[in-house]
Design a protein around this motif. Structure first.
Motif, short mmCIF file in Angstrom:
data_model
loop_
_atom_site.label_atom_id
_atom_site.label_comp_id
_atom_site.label_asym_id
_atom_site.label_seq_id
_atom_site.Cartn_x
_atom_site.Cartn_y
_atom_site.Cartn_z
N THR A 166 -5.25 -3.48 -6.61
CA THR A 166 -3.90 -3.92 -7.00
C THR A 166 -3.87 -4.38 -8.46
N TRP A 220 -4.56 -1.66 5.64
CA TRP A 220 -5.75 -1.43 4.82
C TRP A 220 -6.95 -2.04 5.53
N THR A 268 0.83 -1.21 0.00
CA THR A 268 0.00 0.00 0.00
C THR A 268 0.86 1.26 0.00
N GLY A 307 3.77 -0.19 3.77
CA GLY A 307 2.58 0.62 3.54
C GLY A 307 1.63 0.59 4.72
N ALA A 314 -8.93 -4.47 -1.94
CA ALA A 314 -7.47 -4.40 -2.07
C ALA A 314 -6.98 -5.16 -3.29
N THR A 317 0.99 5.68 -2.94
CA THR A 317 0.23 4.96 -1.93
C THR A 317 -1.01 4.31 -2.53
N GLY A 318 -1.61 3.42 -1.75
CA GLY A 318 -2.76 2.66 -2.21
C GLY A 318 -2.35 1.26 -2.64
N PRO A 319 -3.28 0.30 -2.64
CA PRO A 319 -2.95 -1.07 -3.03
C PRO A 319 -2.38 -1.13 -4.44
#
Length: 240
Positions: free
Chosen positions: A232, A221, A176, A218, A228, A184-186
């Protein structure tokens, strides 16, 4: 950092390990960097536990930034360390496949390297003994962790599902926060041996229906494993 009644994080968004805390004791998922030893002790204190409560360590794969204090706990306290047999040699300092060229941004890369150096990233204690695990196995450890095969990042990458904590620990199956770009983020994790297989393996996580998705790099979540995995996969197709 306490995440929930049964979940604690050691480290930060750059490199993280996790504690599963139950009345029966503590299971550690991944072991960060060697310098996370003090962080581990501090987090156990926050949880009202000691090193004597730790019953086992599960490694999601054999890369050095997940081995940290594992050998120290194994050698000095006799705590067993579990790893998939396909990554056992990697966790003992054996060779790993070369990685393709990675996208990088200067500031996130410097932040990652600086943090890794400060936390002992050059002082890897490779494992000298491990216990093999296999896909589908439920270990006799606090939280009854179940092993999920997640090949791709490495041949023996796994995820760990702990229903008691409504959590799945994904190692570098996804991230993440990309430590090389700061995005950032999945999304797919960098330094992955087989990116296509890594994305395909994420489907193995969906039956868990876990709320918490906990990567090695990361922020935690909490929007569920389905979201997620979807994010991704989308990020993987958006790459140039």
């Amino acid at each position: 950092m306490k995440l929930s009644t049964h979940l604690y994080r050691v480290g930060n968004d750059i490199v993280a390990a996790y504690l599963v805390v139950t009345p029966e004791g503590v299971t550690i998922i991944d072991a960060g960097l060697s310098g996370h030893w003090r962080d581990l002790r501090a987090e156990l204190t926050v949880a009202g536990r000691t090193l004597g409560d730790v019953k086992g360590i599960i490694l999601t794969h054999g890369d050095s930034d997940h081995l940290g204090f594992a050998e120290r706990l194994r050698r000095h306290l006799g705590i067993p360390v579990y790893v998939h047999h396909a990554d056992a040699a990697r966790a003992m300092g054996g060779p790993k496949p070369p990685n393709a060229k990675q996208q990088m941004r200067f500031l996130p890369l410097v932040e990652f390297l600086t943090y890794a150096l400060r936390k002992g990233g050059l002082r890897t204690s490779w494992l000298t003994r491990t216990i093999d695990v296999r896909d589908g196995e439920v270990l006799d450890l606090p939280g009854s962790p179940r092993i999920i095969g997640l090949p791709g990042h490495s041949e023996g990458s796994i995820a760990v599902h702990v229903p008691l904590a409504d959590a799945v620990f994904v190692g570098d199956g996804l991230t993440t926060r990309n430590v090389l770009t700061g995005v950032t983020g999945p999304q797919p994790a960098p330094f992955t041996d087989d990116p296509e297989q890594a994305i395909a393996s994420l489907q193995n996580l969906l039956p868990t229906e876990a709320t918490w998705v906990l990567p090695g790099h990361g922020a935690p979540w909490k929007d569920g494993i389905t979201a997620a995995v979807r994010a991704t996969a989308a990020a993987s197709t958006a790459r140039p």
